[in-house]
Design a protein around this motif. Structure first.
Motif, PDB file in Angstrom:
ATOM      1  N   LEU A 263     -86.493 -69.903 -45.717  1.00  9.60           N
ATOM      2  CA  LEU A 263     -85.306 -70.100 -44.879  1.00  9.60           C
ATOM      3  C   LEU A 263     -85.509 -69.461 -43.501  1.00  9.60           C
ATOM      4  O   LEU A 263     -85.160 -70.059 -42.466  1.00  9.60           O
ATOM      5  CB  LEU A 263     -84.074 -69.492 -45.563  1.00  9.60           C
ATOM      6  N   ALA A 264     -86.081 -68.263 -43.494  1.00  9.28           N
ATOM      7  CA  ALA A 264     -86.343 -67.576 -42.226  1.00  9.28           C
ATOM      8  C   ALA A 264     -87.343 -68.355 -41.379  1.00  9.28           C
ATOM      9  O   ALA A 264     -87.190 -68.465 -40.156  1.00  9.28           O
ATOM     10  CB  ALA A 264     -86.863 -66.170 -42.491  1.00  9.28           C
ATOM     11  N   GLU A 265     -88.373 -68.913 -42.039  1.00  7.50           N
ATOM     12  CA  GLU A 265     -89.362 -69.716 -41.322  1.00  7.50           C
ATOM     13  C   GLU A 265     -88.742 -70.986 -40.739  1.00  7.50           C
ATOM     14  O   GLU A 265     -89.093 -71.422 -39.634  1.00  7.50           O
ATOM     15  CB  GLU A 265     -90.529 -70.072 -42.246  1.00  7.50           C
ATOM     16  N   LYS A 266     -87.793 -71.560 -41.500  1.00  2.00           N
ATOM     17  CA  LYS A 266     -87.079 -72.736 -41.004  1.00  2.00           C
ATOM     18  C   LYS A 266     -86.264 -72.373 -39.762  1.00  2.00           C
ATOM     19  O   LYS A 266     -86.249 -73.111 -38.763  1.00  2.00           O
ATOM     20  CB  LYS A 266     -86.148 -73.274 -42.092  1.00  2.00           C
ATOM     21  N   HIS A 267     -85.592 -71.217 -39.833  1.00  2.00           N
ATOM     22  CA  HIS A 267     -84.812 -70.769 -38.681  1.00  2.00           C
ATOM     23  C   HIS A 267     -85.705 -70.499 -37.471  1.00  2.00           C
ATOM     24  O   HIS A 267     -85.357 -70.838 -36.332  1.00  2.00           O
ATOM     25  CB  HIS A 267     -84.041 -69.491 -39.043  1.00  2.00           C
ATOM     26  N   ILE A 268     -86.870 -69.889 -37.732  1.00  2.00           N
ATOM     27  CA  ILE A 268     -87.815 -69.611 -36.639  1.00  2.00           C
ATOM     28  C   ILE A 268     -88.247 -70.914 -35.967  1.00  2.00           C
ATOM     29  O   ILE A 268     -88.331 -71.006 -34.740  1.00  2.00           O
ATOM     30  CB  ILE A 268     -89.036 -68.822 -37.152  1.00  2.00           C
ATOM     31  N   LYS A 269     -88.504 -71.918 -36.805  1.00  4.78           N
ATOM     32  CA  LYS A 269     -88.912 -73.229 -36.286  1.00  4.78           C
ATOM     33  C   LYS A 269     -87.802 -73.811 -35.395  1.00  4.78           C
ATOM     34  O   LYS A 269     -88.073 -74.354 -34.312  1.00  4.78           O
ATOM     35  CB  LYS A 269     -89.217 -74.169 -37.449  1.00  4.78           C
ATOM     36  N   GLU A 270     -86.554 -73.682 -35.859  1.00  2.00           N
ATOM     37  CA  GLU A 270     -85.419 -74.187 -35.075  1.00  2.00           C
ATOM     38  C   GLU A 270     -85.262 -73.385 -33.778  1.00  2.00           C
ATOM     39  O   GLU A 270     -85.008 -73.960 -32.716  1.00  2.00           O
ATOM     40  CB  GLU A 270     -84.130 -74.088 -35.900  1.00  2.00           C
ATOM     41  N   PHE A 271     -85.411 -72.068 -33.897  1.00  2.00           N
ATOM     42  CA  PHE A 271     -85.303 -71.215 -32.712  1.00  2.00           C
ATOM     43  C   PHE A 271     -86.377 -71.560 -31.690  1.00  2.00           C
ATOM     44  O   PHE A 271     -86.117 -71.598 -30.479  1.00  2.00           O
ATOM     45  CB  PHE A 271     -85.416 -69.736 -33.097  1.00  2.00           C
ATOM     46  N   LYS A 272     -87.596 -71.795 -32.183  1.00  2.00           N
ATOM     47  CA  LYS A 272     -88.702 -72.121 -31.272  1.00  2.00           C
ATOM     48  C   LYS A 272     -88.475 -73.457 -30.566  1.00  2.00           C
ATOM     49  O   LYS A 272     -88.798 -73.611 -29.380  1.00  2.00           O
ATOM     50  CB  LYS A 272     -90.024 -72.142 -32.031  1.00  2.00           C
ATOM     51  N   ALA A 273     -87.905 -74.426 -31.311  1.00  2.00           N
ATOM     52  CA  ALA A 273     -87.592 -75.725 -30.700  1.00  2.00           C
ATOM     53  C   ALA A 273     -86.530 -75.537 -29.613  1.00  2.00           C
ATOM     54  O   ALA A 273     -86.623 -76.105 -28.510  1.00  2.00           O
ATOM     55  CB  ALA A 273     -87.089 -76.704 -31.755  1.00  2.00           C
ATOM     56  N   ASN A 274     -85.532 -74.719 -29.930  1.00  2.00           N
ATOM     57  CA  ASN A 274     -84.466 -74.416 -28.962  1.00  2.00           C
ATOM     58  C   ASN A 274     -85.037 -73.669 -27.764  1.00  2.00           C
ATOM     59  O   ASN A 274     -84.662 -73.913 -26.610  1.00  2.00           O
ATOM     60  CB  ASN A 274     -83.387 -73.578 -29.650  1.00  2.00           C
ATOM     61  N   LEU A 275     -85.975 -72.767 -28.045  1.00  2.00           N
ATOM     62  CA  LEU A 275     -86.622 -71.990 -26.993  1.00  2.00           C
ATOM     63  C   LEU A 275     -87.401 -72.901 -26.046  1.00  2.00           C
ATOM     64  O   LEU A 275     -87.332 -72.751 -24.822  1.00  2.00           O
ATOM     65  CB  LEU A 275     -87.557 -70.958 -27.628  1.00  2.00           C
ATOM     66  N   GLU A 276     -88.120 -73.836 -26.624  1.00  2.00           N
ATOM     67  CA  GLU A 276     -88.897 -74.783 -25.816  1.00  2.00           C
ATOM     68  C   GLU A 276     -87.978 -75.631 -24.938  1.00  2.00           C
ATOM     69  O   GLU A 276     -88.260 -75.868 -23.759  1.00  2.00           O
ATOM     70  CB  GLU A 276     -89.718 -75.694 -26.744  1.00  2.00           C
ATOM     71  N   TYR A 277     -86.850 -76.056 -25.540  1.00  2.00           N
ATOM     72  CA  TYR A 277     -85.866 -76.864 -24.801  1.00  2.00           C
ATOM     73  C   TYR A 277     -85.306 -76.066 -23.617  1.00  2.00           C
ATOM     74  O   TYR A 277     -85.220 -76.571 -22.493  1.00  2.00           O
ATOM     75  CB  TYR A 277     -84.744 -77.272 -25.756  1.00  2.00           C
ATOM     76  N   LYS A 278     -84.951 -74.808 -23.876  1.00  2.00           N
ATOM     77  CA  LYS A 278     -84.374 -73.972 -22.822  1.00  2.00           C
ATOM     78  C   LYS A 278     -85.405 -73.652 -21.737  1.00  2.00           C
ATOM     79  O   LYS A 278     -85.071 -73.581 -20.553  1.00  2.00           O
ATOM     80  CB  LYS A 278     -83.796 -72.689 -23.414  1.00  2.00           C
ATOM     81  N   LYS A 279     -86.653 -73.464 -22.131  1.00  2.00           N
ATOM     82  CA  LYS A 279     -87.701 -73.193 -21.137  1.00  2.00           C
ATOM     83  C   LYS A 279     -87.925 -74.412 -20.234  1.00  2.00           C
ATOM     84  O   LYS A 279     -88.186 -74.261 -19.036  1.00  2.00           O
ATOM     85  CB  LYS A 279     -88.998 -72.793 -21.839  1.00  2.00           C
ATOM     86  N   ASN A 280     -87.815 -75.608 -20.834  1.00  2.00           N
ATOM     87  CA  ASN A 280     -87.911 -76.831 -20.029  1.00  2.00           C
ATOM     88  C   ASN A 280     -86.748 -76.913 -19.042  1.00  2.00           C
ATOM     89  O   ASN A 280     -86.924 -77.299 -17.882  1.00  2.00           O
ATOM     90  CB  ASN A 280     -87.917 -78.073 -20.923  1.00  2.00           C
ATOM     91  N   LEU A 281     -85.546 -76.542 -19.529  1.00  2.00           N
ATOM     92  CA  LEU A 281     -84.369 -76.529 -18.651  1.00  2.00           C
ATOM     93  C   LEU A 281     -84.550 -75.519 -17.521  1.00  2.00           C
ATOM     94  O   LEU A 281     -84.187 -75.786 -16.369  1.00  2.00           O
ATOM     95  CB  LEU A 281     -83.109 -76.184 -19.449  1.00  2.00           C
ATOM     96  N   ILE A 282     -85.122 -74.363 -17.853  1.00  2.00           N
ATOM     97  CA  ILE A 282     -85.375 -73.334 -16.839  1.00  2.00           C
ATOM     98  C   ILE A 282     -86.334 -73.858 -15.778  1.00  2.00           C
ATOM     99  O   ILE A 282     -86.121 -73.669 -14.576  1.00  2.00           O
ATOM    100  CB  ILE A 282     -85.931 -72.048 -17.492  1.00  2.00           C
ATOM    101  N   SER A 283     -87.375 -74.543 -16.240  1.00  2.00           N
ATOM    102  CA  SER A 283     -88.365 -75.103 -15.312  1.00  2.00           C
ATOM    103  C   SER A 283     -87.718 -76.129 -14.383  1.00  2.00           C
ATOM    104  O   SER A 283     -87.924 -76.103 -13.162  1.00  2.00           O
ATOM    105  CB  SER A 283     -89.504 -75.754 -16.106  1.00  2.00           C
TER     106      SER A 283
END
Length: 259
Positions: free
Chosen positions: A113-133
């Protein structure tokens, strides 16, 4: 206090002088055009993008912390699995073994479950980093555009501000020598026409900017400067070409000395 214009000719000259000065003020302000509003809009956009960028960076930091927390949880679950696995070696009966097995299974599910959350967080992180760029790129463009427009506006202001202030004072001086009735009429006509010309000269038998011919007898009356005449089509106050030429030369000299 300035002496009021008394004769009709004095009144016509004062009105035409005021028109020439006000037209120059209009010209200066038209040079600025929409620039001041454009600069303000760009400032608002830059401020908005800056705030958005700060918010996104804070959100990225929060997501990073969430990922770290989940990784720490995984390490903790792994330690529990190791502990329960070691305990299974020393159990005395199947009930204890099965109880430990369930604990291991539970810890394993928590890791998944934690690994699933990490995967979701990383996807969200990538999305936000693209928005920042994207936001950073847009902010840079808007900031550069703002700088360019501010320089453009400052250049115009530096070039014309002193002249405009002096002209406004001159406009007030000429307004002061015109009787209120005429000044109100001038202001009303000026505010009612697109080119803001309330007093115009006769050019080639017609009022300036008009295609309607003024009858010769009326032109003679206007040239006589004995009464205030208006164009029956536009309502503008009319002056003869000779008076207009004399006043233009006078006002041109005044304007040159103001620069």
């Amino acid at each position: 206090m300035a002496k009021k214009a008394e004769t009709v000719e004095e009144k016509l000259r004062a009105l035409y002088d005021l028109q020439l000065i006000d037209s120059r003020i209009d010209e200066i302000r038209n040079m600025r055009g929409e620039l001041p509003l454009e600069v303000e809009d760009l400032k608002d956009e830059v401020a908005g993008l800056t705030t958005r960028l700060e918010k996104l960076n804070n959100e990225v930091q929060t997501v990073d912390e969430q990922i770290k927390t989940k990784k720490n949880e995984i390490d903790s679950h792994k330690e529990s699995i190791k502990k329960y696995t070691d305990q299974q070696k020393d159990v005395r009966n199947n009930r204890e073994f099965n109880s430990l097995t369930k604990e291991i299974e539970y810890q394993t599910l928590e890791i998944e479950l934690a690994e699933k959350h990490i995967k979701e967080f990383k996807a969200n992180l990538e999305y936000k980093k693209n928005l920042i760029s994207q936001t950073s790129e847009k902010l840079d463009l808007k900031s550069n555009h703002l700088k360019h427009k501010e320089n453009e506006l400052n250049g115009i202001l530096t070039e014309t501000e002193r002249e405009e202030k002096a002209l406004v004072i001159k406009s007030e001086e000429f307004s002061a020598i015109i009787e209120d009735r005429l000044l109100n009429a001038y202001t009303r006509i000026r505010n009612g026409v697109k080119n803001r010309l309330a007093v115009v000269s006769i050019e080639r038998g017609a009022s300036a900017g008009s295609f309607f011919t003024i009858p010769p007898q009326v032109q003679v009356e206007i040239a006589g400067r004995k009464k205030i005449m208006t164009d029956e089509h536009s309502g503008r106050i009319l002056v003869d070409a000779a008076l207009a030429a004399e006043e233009r030369e006078k006002i041109d000299t005044i304007i040159k000395n103001l620069k």
